[in-house]
Structure formats: C-alpha cells, structure tokens
Design a protein around this motif. Structure first.
Motif, short mmCIF file in Angstrom:
data_model
loop_
_atom_site.label_atom_id
_atom_site.label_comp_id
_atom_site.label_asym_id
_atom_site.label_seq_id
_atom_site.Cartn_x
_atom_site.Cartn_y
_atom_site.Cartn_z
N GLY A 1 30.22 2.02 20.95
CA GLY A 1 29.22 1.68 19.81
C GLY A 1 28.86 3.03 18.97
N PHE A 2 29.36 4.19 19.76
CA PHE A 2 28.70 5.44 19.08
C PHE A 2 29.17 5.54 17.50
N SER A 3 30.49 5.13 17.25
CA SER A 3 31.03 5.29 15.83
C SER A 3 30.40 4.34 15.05
N SER A 4 29.82 3.50 15.41
CA SER A 4 29.15 2.41 14.70
C SER A 4 27.62 2.70 14.22
N ILE A 5 27.05 3.68 14.84
CA ILE A 5 25.57 3.96 14.57
C ILE A 5 25.47 4.17 13.16
N GLU A 6 25.99 5.15 12.58
CA GLU A 6 25.37 5.49 11.17
C GLU A 6 26.02 4.54 10.18
N PRO A 7 27.23 3.73 10.25
CA PRO A 7 27.41 2.71 9.54
C PRO A 7 26.38 1.50 9.65
N SER A 8 26.11 1.22 10.84
CA SER A 8 24.94 0.35 11.03
C SER A 8 23.58 0.73 10.46
N GLY B 1 0.71 -1.17 0.12
CA GLY B 1 0.01 -0.01 0.31
C GLY B 1 0.77 1.20 0.10
N LEU B 2 2.20 1.15 0.12
CA LEU B 2 3.01 2.08 0.07
C LEU B 2 3.09 3.02 -1.38
N LYS B 3 2.77 4.24 -1.14
CA LYS B 3 2.88 5.29 -2.29
C LYS B 3 4.01 6.17 -2.20
N GLY B 4 4.89 6.14 -3.12
CA GLY B 4 6.14 6.79 -3.03
C GLY B 4 7.24 6.32 -2.05
N GLN B 5 7.83 6.99 -1.44
CA GLN B 5 8.99 6.42 -0.12
C GLN B 5 8.54 7.04 1.16
N ALA B 6 9.15 6.21 2.13
CA ALA B 6 9.05 6.54 3.61
C ALA B 6 10.43 7.06 3.97
N ASP B 7 10.49 8.01 4.71
CA ASP B 7 11.77 8.51 5.23
C ASP B 7 12.36 7.98 6.41
N LEU B 8 13.64 7.66 6.35
CA LEU B 8 14.30 7.14 7.51
C LEU B 8 15.40 8.08 8.01
N ASN B 9 15.21 8.81 9.31
CA ASN B 9 16.23 9.93 9.51
C ASN B 9 16.62 9.53 10.68
N LEU B 10 18.24 9.53 10.66
CA LEU B 10 19.12 9.16 11.67
C LEU B 10 19.42 10.51 12.27
#
Length: 703
Positions: free
Chosen positions: A202-209, A180-189
């Motif tokens: 683990g802070f440095s691994s957040i964005e790559p993960s 049912g998805l139209k377009g895209q959903a946004d995943l914001n870090l």
C-alpha cells in the motif's frame, strides 16, 4: 428679542435649559444604543466570543423578536435588555446579521409566532393595588440557512447572551462545521522515499489516496484545505518526528550494516495547532508490512478539520472501569450530559479495546472504580503528550453495599480506590491523598427538634477559596463539593514548564478523615484546631508535560506478531534482510495541553446536578469542559451575574455581626461622611466669602 437673548445668557434660564437638554438626551437615547458597563463580571457587555461569531457569519442569520408591548415591571426591563443585546450583536456583526420586532397586537404577528410554535405565557401584573394575571408573548426565533431555533418564555435577562450565542453556534455548526475558519488549513503528507525499497504493501497508494481524499474534502468544504506533499531529507526526519509525534522508522541493512530513517505521517494544521491523521505503517501477524488508515482518510480529515477549526463538539468519555453512567440520572452523569447537550455530545471510549480517536480533543475520566491496564494508561498519556486535554474526577473511596446490608439498614463500607491513574497524575504534577476532606465551612440543615446538622463531608467553597480571575471560577460566589479527596501539587509540573492553578480549596478549618466506617454527621467529630488546615479540591495544570512512561509498554506475547523492544518499538523477525523499527513513543508534550483533576465524581452526579444546571457546581463543571475545549468566553457568559457579595460566615454570632454592620452601621457611616462633607463645604464657602470681603475692604481703603 435682545431681552430674550439676555435671559438665555443669564442664570435664570439654567434650570429650563437643563430640562430641555435632559429631554433631548432621552429622546436620542430611545433611538440609539450606548452602554457603559462598570460591573466586575462585565454582565452587560457582549463577550468576545459572541462578537467573533456574528462577525464571521457566512450566511444570513435573522432574529425575530415576539414581545408584547406595555409589559409590566420587571418584564419591561427584560424586553428592553433583549433589544439592547440584539443591537450589540448587530453592531459587532457583518452584513449577514439582522433582527426585527413584531407588533404583537397584530393578529398576523400572533399567527406567525404560533407557526414557529411560540406560546403565550402567563405573568403577574399589579394593577390598581390588585394582583392579576396577564397572557403575553416573550419569545425569539432564530433562522440560519434551513435551521430554525426558538427561545420561548424569556422572563429574565439572566444568561440570555449565553443562550443566544450557544443557539447560534449549534445552528452554524449544523450547517457548516468549518464556518469559523479564516483562510485555509494545511494538510501535509510527510513521506520518505527511501521506504519504497522495503516492499510495504500500500506504500505506492499513499500519495494518490491522500490527494484524492483532500480533493473530496475540499469539494465538500469550499476548498478549505491546502494540500502539500513533502519528501523530507534524512537530516529533517527526526526533527519532524519530534515536532508532530510522527512515528520514526529506522532500518538496518543486514548485508552491509548501513542504517537509515524515515517517516510516514499526515499532519493537518491550522494556526498554532495541529492534528496527526491516522496513517502509519503496521505489521501483520506474519511479519509483512502494510499501511493502515488509507480506507478512512476522507472521514478522518473531515472530522479532524472540524475539530481543529470550530472547537470540537464531541468529548471523549472513558468507560469500562466502573465510571459514572451516562444513562443514570440519579447516581450517574446523565443529568450532566443533558445539561451539556446544547453544545457537546459525549462519545464513550473503551480504552481497553480501542484507540482514542484523533478528532477527540478533550477526554473525561469520571469516577472509575476499577484499575486501568498499562496499555490503557499509555494511550491516555500519549493523548496528553500530543496536546489532548484531560479531565479526571477521582474518588478516594469506593462505596460498597450488598443487598442484605441494605435490607437491614446497614451503612455501606468504604474501600480505598486505586485505579492506576495516580501514576499519570503524579507524573504531571498532582497527587491524590487518602481520605475524605471534612470542613467546618460546610452544608448544614436545620430540623425541628434536632437542631442544626452539619455535613462536614460537603464543603462549601466560597469566593475566598476559588481562584480569582480564572475563566472557570471568576464569577462564582460559591461551589458545593461532596465526598471529596484532597489533591497535593508536586514539582513535576514546574519541572516540565507547566503552570499549576488551584481552582478550589477548603477553609482553614478542614481536616482529612482517612478511616470511614459510616458517613454520618453523628459519627464525625472535628479534631483540634492545630490539626486543621486548607486542602485542594480541584486543580488545573496547563502547559507541556513529561510522559509518565520511559518507554511504550510491551504488547501481547503473540510470537507471530513481532516483538517490542525496550524502547517501545515494533520490529520484523530477525531473519529479514532489512529490519524496520517503528518508534512511536512521545516522551514529552509536543503541543500545549491541560489536565484538570477534581477529588470527587459526586460533583458530576445527579446528587448535585439537575438537567437545567441550576446549581453553581454545575456551572463550575461545565466551565471546566468549555475551558478545556478552548471556549473560555463561554465560561464568562454562562456565569455572568452569578457573582454575589454573599456572607461567608458560618458561625451564628459572626453572621449576626456582619448582618448588623451591613444593615445599620454602614448606612450610618455613609450618613456621617455626608454630614462631614457638607460641614467642610460650608467652612470652605465661608472662608472664600471672608477672603473676598477682606479684598474689597482693602480696595475701598486705598481709594
């Protein structure tokens, strides 16, 4: 030829031409589809949800119709309704939808039907003044991708659109939960760079993960999400925390006294709704910091994306406080779970031991008999503050009966039920009252030699007591409640900007029975009429609410784990160079929510609900689940045709008078109105004739 043309133009040909036009219209109607639905509940119109479903198909969906020809009445009407309904689906659908009929006199068609496990059914047939039996085919087969579903034995059109749409929905969701998805959903870090200085494991691994998890989810779901990495400025941190409920992290430098703030949050958003993916800073027993949630990122993103886009099919069911069991069909909610299984699955959640999963959008608390702890209540409260939907079925009394008393036939005892949920509900705008609601408009039973027995503790709520034009109750003619408490609305809902709806209330001849020694009609006596009134049995609150907690409750007293301050924040030990404080408390709703409260859990038990959901109260409860889960159209679909103009009179004399009026007086009034109309028409005709006669006479006199 000229004579024929004059005849056509003359009045003599009118009747024949009318017959010809009528025949041509019928022939055209057999090959085309057109319908005008004048029913109040739009029983014969395709619902918006059904149209949207077939309009957004991504793969071919086919419906095969296996109906015998020359079906006797009323089954021929059902066959025609099936064809008309599928024509409506096709008219609203994209090119991926198709349907076809098969000649069931053909052995190949019969063999195909059997291969799909359809069976012939036996129907009655009136032929030559004799009642006989006939074996016929009346089934549908739906195919989508590698999924096959059947609807067999379709002898009635009632609820057919609902059955078809729910079958299609379950098939599509099984193939792709994001259909049912139209377009895209946004995943914001949202990740504050200043936090890198605090040596958080683990802070440095957040964005790559997160980036890796987003890539994996996109690969499995045809690039359905758009990933954004945001490094918020100090000035934007508090605003983002308030908007999405992301824990706000503050710190103070013990050397120079400088302060700062930051956030660590992962938000998945689509249209006007969002989910906060579990990803946050945690603290170990020894005071060191770490990042929790990195190991399950891909799973959590996928589950929340499905919940966000296609209406969650998993409903949370709180357990551990004596709630109605999902395995008990007699006194528990097993029948309700079976009835709802075509669309929903119930996930049991023990709030004393675990968090409420982030992909759960609806939570049910059904008939608790034990008290909730403060931390449990806080979890539920914060679930509502973040936009979760809550349904509470709360009993005013606990029935207790030991084995010895049961052996001697003694009635159970009734103790006041205090669960702690009253604190939450009062803060949202509704307060449960003490006692059972009794109503003279109730379920009654007649027995030979005993006369009529009225069960005052089983109120029958007619249309006058149900909220008009609300998806949950709009098409219901009545709902039967059982052993229900009363609900009072306070000003808390309106103060926070929420709306309060009374979905069901008793008649004006009701009263509260606060002391219960035996729930026996023989021991219950109505009070004086001046002591009676209306009572609310089911209410719905919608909007944003204020939290029932000023601060988060303090957690365990483990000295090694860090303490909780008055604001509900987790701290490091006092000896640390830089003290980090995480503030996760949400004081008011950040998304629109809804809270449904009913004064009885009996309406969800096997006492009133069977697996097929044949009673109106089952439709009522199921409509509540659909409404909370964002499927309002399913409420209308399910209850189409259930609205009836039934008598709501309980007194024999009133019922007899109403019956007499409807059967004899009303037709007589119609006949009299017709005669008056005919008489007035004759008078008008004579007046016109007289006027023209006078004009002709005057003209002749002039000549």
């Amino acid at each position: 030829m000229k004579a024929f043309i004059r005849w056509l133009k003359g009045p003599q040909s009118d009747f024949l031409l009318f017959i010809i036009v009528l025949v041509l219209l019928n022939l055209a109607g057999m090959r085309s589809f057109f319908r005008i639905d004048t029913t109040k509940s739009k029983s014969y119109s395709l619902s918006q949800s059904s149209k949207q479903l077939v309009r957004t198909l991504e793969q071919p969906l086919s419906v095969k119709v296996f109906f015998s020809s020359n079906l006797p009445s009323p089954y021929n009407n059902t066959a025609q309704y099936v064809r008309d309904l599928l024509s409506e689906y096709a008219g609203a659908a994209n090119k991926q939808f198709s349907w076809e009929t098969f000649d069931m006199n053909n052995p190949e068609s019969q063999s195909m039907a059997r291969s799909y496990r359809l069976n012939q059914i036996q129907i009655q047939e009136l032929k030559e003044s004799e009642v006989g039996f006939k074996n016929v085919w009346m089934g549908l087969v739906l195919t989508y991708a590698d999924r096959i579903e059947i609807l067999d034995g379709i002898t009635s059109s009632e609820g057919l659109e609902y059955k078809l749409t729910t079958k299609m929905t379950s098939m599509i969701n099984a193939v792709s939960a994001l259909a049912g998805l139209k377009g895209q959903a946004d995943l914001n870090l949202y990740l504050s760079e200043d936090l890198a200085a605090f040596n958080i494991q683990g802070f440095s691994s957040i964005e790559p993960s997160v980036s890796k998890a987003a890539e994996a989810v996109n690969k499995a779901n045809m690039n359905r999400i758009r990933y954004n990495y945001v490094k918020p400025a100090q000035a934007d941190v508090e605003s983002l925390s308030e908007t999405y409920g992301i824990p706000l992290i503050r710190w103070t430098n013990n050397k120079d006294g400088s302060t700062g703030k930051g956030i660590i949050g992962l938000v998945l958003s689509y249209n006007d709704t969002f989910r906060l993916i579990p990803l946050q800073m945690s603290q170990s027993l020894f005071g060191s910091y770490g990042i929790a949630g990195l190991d399950d990122l891909e799973k959590n993103i996928t589950e929340n994306l499905a919940s966000l886009v296609s209406r969650s099919t998993e409903i949370g069911y709180v357990s551990g406080h004596g709630e109605l069991s999902l395995q008990d069909a007699q006194s528990g909610a097993a029948n309700l779970a079976a009835y709802a299984s075509d669309m929903y699955g119930f996930k049991e959640i023990r709030t004393a031991e675990e968090e409420i999963p982030s992909n759960i959008s609806t939570l049910i608390i059904n008939g608790p008999t034990e008290e909730f702890g403060e931390e449990e209540l806080y979890k539920i409260d914060q679930f509502v503050m973040k936009g979760g939907k809550l349904a509470v079925f709360l009993d005013p009394f606990i029935e207790k009966q030991d084995q010895m008393a049961m052996y001697y036939g003694m009635p159970p005892s009734y103790e006041k039920n205090a669960t702690g949920l009253e604190k939450l509900l009062k803060a949202y705008g509704v307060e449960p009252a003490e006692g059972y609601v009794m109503d003279k408009q109730c379920y009654s039973q007649s027995a030979p030699g005993k006369g009529k027995t009225e069960f005052y503790f089983a109120p029958v709520i007619h249309q006058s007591g149900l909220k008009n034009n609300h998806p949950v109750t709009s098409n219901l003619s009545y709902v039967l409640f059982l052993q229900s408490g009363a609900l009072t609305l306070n000003d808390a809902a309106s103060a926070s900007g929420a709306e309060a709806h009374v979905l069901a209330k008793t008649s004006k001849e009701s009263w509260l029975q606060k002391e219960i020694t035996a729930l026996d009609p023989s021991y219950i006596f109505p009070p004086a009429k001046e002591n009676m009134g209306e009572y609310n049995l089911a209410v719905l609150l919608e909007g944003s609410f204020k939290s029932a907690f000023a601060n988060a409750p303090a957690k365990g007293n483990d000295e090694k784990a860090g303490t909780a301050d008055a604001a509900g924040t987790a701290k490091t030990s006092a000896g640390a160079q830089n003290a980090l404080v995480s503030e996760a408390h949400v004081s008011s709703g950040i998304q629109r929510s809804a809270v449904f409260v009913a004064g009885s859990s009996k309406i969800t038990s096997g006492a009133l609900i069977d697996e097929e959901g044949g009673q109106p109260v089952a439709v009522f409860v199921r409509n509540v689940f659909d409404f909370l889960n964002g499927s309002e159209d399913f409420c209308y679909m399910r209850s189409k045709g259930l609205s009836r103009n039934v008598l709501d009179k309980v007194e024999p004399v009133s019922a007899a008078v109403a019956k007499l009026f409807n059967q004899y007086i009303l037709p007589l009034l119609v006949a009299v109105a017709g005669l008056i109309g005919r008489h007035m028409k004759k008078r008008r005709t004579k007046a016109i004739q007289k006027r023209y006669a006078q004009d002709e006479n005057a003209q002749e006199a002039v000549q």
